[in-house]
Enzyme design. Structure first.
Site, PDB file in Angstrom:
ATOM      1  N   ILE A 147     -32.192  40.722  21.344  1.00 41.49           N
ATOM      2  CA  ILE A 147     -33.352  40.256  21.216  1.00 41.49           C
ATOM      3  C   ILE A 147     -34.043  40.465  20.039  1.00 41.49           C
ATOM      4  CG2 ILE A 147     -33.583  40.165  23.938  1.00 41.49           C
ATOM      5  CD1 ILE A 147     -34.902  42.852  23.915  1.00 41.49           C
ATOM      6  N   TRP A 149     -37.693  41.222  17.441  1.00 43.61           N
ATOM      7  CA  TRP A 149     -38.902  42.103  17.349  1.00 43.61           C
ATOM      8  C   TRP A 149     -40.388  41.496  17.916  1.00 43.61           C
ATOM      9  CZ3 TRP A 149     -41.711  39.663  14.404  1.00 43.61           C
ATOM     10  CH2 TRP A 149     -41.009  38.569  13.297  1.00 43.61           C
ATOM     11  N   ASN A 150     -40.114  40.172  17.941  1.00 42.82           N
ATOM     12  CA  ASN A 150     -41.687  39.822  18.204  1.00 42.82           C
ATOM     13  C   ASN A 150     -42.497  40.098  19.465  1.00 42.82           C
ATOM     14  OD1 ASN A 150     -40.033  37.865  19.021  1.00 42.82           O
ATOM     15  ND2 ASN A 150     -41.002  36.118  18.141  1.00 42.82           N
ATOM     16  N   LYS A 173     -29.061  44.956  22.915  1.00 40.51           N
ATOM     17  CA  LYS A 173     -29.258  45.285  21.338  1.00 40.51           C
ATOM     18  C   LYS A 173     -30.654  44.693  21.077  1.00 40.51           C
ATOM     19  CE  LYS A 173     -29.311  44.395  17.396  1.00 40.51           C
ATOM     20  NZ  LYS A 173     -30.490  44.587  16.497  1.00 40.51           N
ATOM     21  N   GLY A 226     -33.425  34.464  19.057  1.00 39.39           N
ATOM     22  CA  GLY A 226     -33.705  34.957  17.421  1.00 39.39           C
ATOM     23  C   GLY A 226     -33.712  33.801  16.571  1.00 39.39           C
ATOM     24  N   SER A 227     -33.094  33.783  15.348  1.00 39.40           N
ATOM     25  CA  SER A 227     -33.101  32.601  14.606  1.00 39.40           C
ATOM     26  C   SER A 227     -32.247  31.907  14.956  1.00 39.40           C
ATOM     27  CB  SER A 227     -33.370  33.149  13.091  1.00 39.40           C
ATOM     28  OG  SER A 227     -32.237  34.042  12.828  1.00 39.40           O
ATOM     29  N   GLU A 248     -32.109  31.002  22.737  1.00 40.57           N
ATOM     30  CA  GLU A 248     -33.577  30.827  22.485  1.00 40.57           C
ATOM     31  C   GLU A 248     -33.877  31.092  21.149  1.00 40.57           C
ATOM     32  OE1 GLU A 248     -35.560  29.998  24.848  1.00 40.57           O
ATOM     33  OE2 GLU A 248     -34.684  30.611  26.821  1.00 40.57           O
ATOM     34  N   LEU A 249     -33.970  29.719  20.522  1.00 49.01           N
ATOM     35  CA  LEU A 249     -34.156  29.747  18.856  1.00 49.01           C
ATOM     36  C   LEU A 249     -35.514  29.828  18.601  1.00 49.01           C
ATOM     37  CD1 LEU A 249     -30.484  28.365  18.428  1.00 49.01           C
ATOM     38  CD2 LEU A 249     -31.144  30.682  18.638  1.00 49.01           C
ATOM     39  N   GLY A 250     -35.802  28.976  17.482  1.00 50.66           N
ATOM     40  CA  GLY A 250     -37.076  28.817  16.828  1.00 50.66           C
ATOM     41  C   GLY A 250     -37.549  27.732  17.082  1.00 50.66           C
ATOM     42  N   CYS A 282     -42.082  32.205  18.794  1.00 51.14           N
ATOM     43  CA  CYS A 282     -41.128  31.110  18.527  1.00 51.14           C
ATOM     44  C   CYS A 282     -41.867  29.770  18.926  1.00 51.14           C
ATOM     45  CB  CYS A 282     -39.680  31.335  19.382  1.00 51.14           C
ATOM     46  SG  CYS A 282     -40.413  31.787  20.996  1.00 51.14           S
ATOM     47  N   GLU A 381     -39.877  26.594   9.850  1.00 53.93           N
ATOM     48  CA  GLU A 381     -40.638  27.384  10.495  1.00 53.93           C
ATOM     49  C   GLU A 381     -41.001  28.721   9.709  1.00 53.93           C
ATOM     50  OE1 GLU A 381     -38.198  29.861  13.448  1.00 53.93           O
ATOM     51  OE2 GLU A 381     -39.858  29.702  14.835  1.00 53.93           O
ATOM     52  N   PHE A 383     -43.167  31.186  10.472  1.00 53.72           N
ATOM     53  CA  PHE A 383     -43.228  32.542  11.248  1.00 53.72           C
ATOM     54  C   PHE A 383     -44.241  33.320  10.649  1.00 53.72           C
ATOM     55  CE2 PHE A 383     -40.604  35.159  14.145  1.00 53.72           C
ATOM     56  CZ  PHE A 383     -40.668  34.521  15.099  1.00 53.72           C
TER      57      PHE A 383
END
Ligand code: NAD
Length: 479
Positions: A147, A149-150, A173, A226-227, A248-250, A282, A381, A383
């Protein structure tokens, strides 16, 4: 935290190497703790602990009891709300009110999945005479959760809690830039009676601990958030042992405003959907498409909102906090500098007050308009808290521009025409459509996930719970 941040088989420990990583407060740029730099050895121990606990004890715990443990966890998280929200705000740099909402969501995930654990079932299937056929719904075994950090607390809820409810043992992780809330909740889960080894956490770097987990041959499923770039690496590693993955991406999600849009909440929502969590979401609504005759009016009002954004340290509960790290700050600042040097028209930019700590990773929220649909700021993206606006003529052009993206996570549609609401909802190529609102991924009950480069598979809601199970068909011939 002293660097004993690896949780395996119900015990905290440091990395075998003794190495640590600093925990940085993004609001000040100063360190306030240390994380163990776990790697392949710790991942191996964690996967084995999960496998043992799954096979020896967890598999024998009834769904009712699993649900009760998660319900107790929900209550403990609610009791510890203030402490956890402070931790999440400080660690991620997110405004306190947002961190509070995230902790409430985490408690709700435990409540929702705790309540659902004993409602998940298979079915019997009609077949030839003389047979009874069952489709048994079973847990997968050991699930890995990588996962970012956001939204550490929310990611933990929608991924790890769902998997536990489905009866799996887990190895997590978390993101190395922010994971304090995850560590605190692992301890709470232990205290409310989750058996040792069912939930294991290995802190460390992505290309060390993350890579080792993705590659581990005894992992039965990987849930990655993540990315897109890292998602590709994780898929390649998982393919080596034929391991199923959820990605699960951007995103670069459009908010589409038609001339007849009337909703009162619209302006605040258009702004928040981009600036929330300093744009590090995201599902951020980071590009806005506006019908020509209202373009100037809406851009001008949004420009005012951007210009008046209160930037500041997370615990002061500003409108917008810092970015997560010096690296992200550098990346987003470079994109903004390029936009300015090209002469892109800024329609509103926040100011940095002198009182803001100089070491923090702040960027000034900004809106650019009009921006060409092919411009990198419309396509990539960012971010960060950066919004781009593009005008459109009619519904067909709105659909074409909205779908003109390599991403497909979320879309927002603002119109009071009922027929158009339905046509747009069907025509948009993405995983969630919000009409006259913008969920920014919110809603524990609502399946969430993307199309195209935004990923595949669904988390959240009952759909997310099912994705942590598999069907076994049993055919009994009894004549
Ligand atoms: P990232 O891909 O760099 O990191 C995500 C996680 O993967 C971290 O835990 C990291 O340590 C780990 N990782 C890094 N390299 C790895 C490797 N080689 N093997 C295995 N694991 C590895 O992403 P990020 O910078 O932490 O987060 C930002 C990105 O995540 C954005 O693109 C954003 O859109 C996306 N995101 C998507 C969602 C969603 O639900 N779709 C949610 C949050 C963030």
């Amino acid at each position: 935290m002293t660097g004993e941040t690896i949780f395996i088989d119900g015990r905290w420990r440091g990395a075998e190497s003794g190495e640590t990583l600093p925990v940085i407060d993004p609001s000040t740029g100063k360190a306030f703790g240390a994380l163990a730099r776990g790697g392949a050895a710790e991942v191996h121990d964690a996967v084995h602990a999960a496998r043992r606990s799954f096979e020896r004890s967890w598999v024998g715990v009834s769904p009712i009891e699993r649900g009760r443990i998660l319900t107790r966890l929900s209550q403990r998280i609610a009791e510890e709300h203030d402490r956890l929200a402070d931790l999440e705000a400080r660690d991620v740099g997110k405004p306190l009110a947002q961190a509070e909402a995230d902790i409430r969501a985490l408690s709700r995930y435990c409540e929702f999945y705790g309540g659902a654990a004993d409602k998940l079932h298979g079915e019997t299937l009609p077949y030839e005479a003389g047979y009874t056929v069952m489709a048994l719904r079973e847990p997968l075994g050991v699930t890995a959760h990588i996962i970012p950090w956001n939204y550490p607390a929310q990611m933990f809820g929608r991924s790890v809690i769902a998997s536990l409810a489905a009866g799996n043992a887990t190895v997590i992780k978390p993101g190395e830039d922010a994971c304090q809330a995850v560590l605190a909740v692992a301890q709470l889960a232990h205290e409310v009676g989750l058996p040792a080894g069912v939930l294991n956490v290995v802190t460390g770097l992505g290309d060390e601990a993350g890579d080792a987990l993705a590659r581990h041959p005894e992992v039965d499923h990987i849930s990655f958030t993540g990315s897109p770039q890292t998602g590709t690496l994780v898929q390649q590693a998982a393919a080596e042992h034929n391991c199923p993955v959820t990605m699960e991406l951007g995103g670069k999600s459009p908010q589409i405003v038609f001339s007849d849009a009337k909703a009162e909440s619209m302006m605040a929502t258009l702004y928040n959907a981009c600036v929330q969590n300093a744009g590090q979401t995201c599902s951020a609504g980071s590009r806005i498409l506006i019908q020509e005759d209202r373009f100037d009016e809406i851009v001008s009002e949004l420009g005012q909102r951007f210009a008046h954004t209160r930037l500041g340290p997370a615990l002061e509960n500003p409108d917008c906090g810092p970015l997560i790290s010096a690296r992200q700050h550098e990346r987003v600042s470079a994109m903004l500098e390029e936009a300015h040097s090209e002469g892109l028209t800024s329609q509103g930019r926040a100011t940095l007050a002198d009182s803001i700590p100089s070491g923090g990773f702040y960027v000034r929220p900004e809106i650019f308009a009009p921006v060409d649909p092919e411009h990198p700021l419309t396509r990539r993206e960012v971010f960060g808290p950066v919004l781009v606006a593009t005008p459109f003529r009619d519904e067909d052009e709105a659909i074409r521009l909205a779908n003109h993206s390599e991403y497909g996570l979320v879309a927002g549609v603002w119109t009071s025409d009922g027929g158009r609401q339905l046509r747009m909802s069907r025509a948009l190529n993405c995983g969630q459509v919000f009409v006259n609102c913008y969920g920014a991924g919110g809603g524990v009950e609502l399946p969430f996930g993307g199309t195209k480069r935004s990923g595949f598979g669904r988390e959240k809601g009952m759909e997310g719970l099912k994705s942590f199970t598999r069907i076994k068909t049993v055919a009994i011939h009894h004549g």
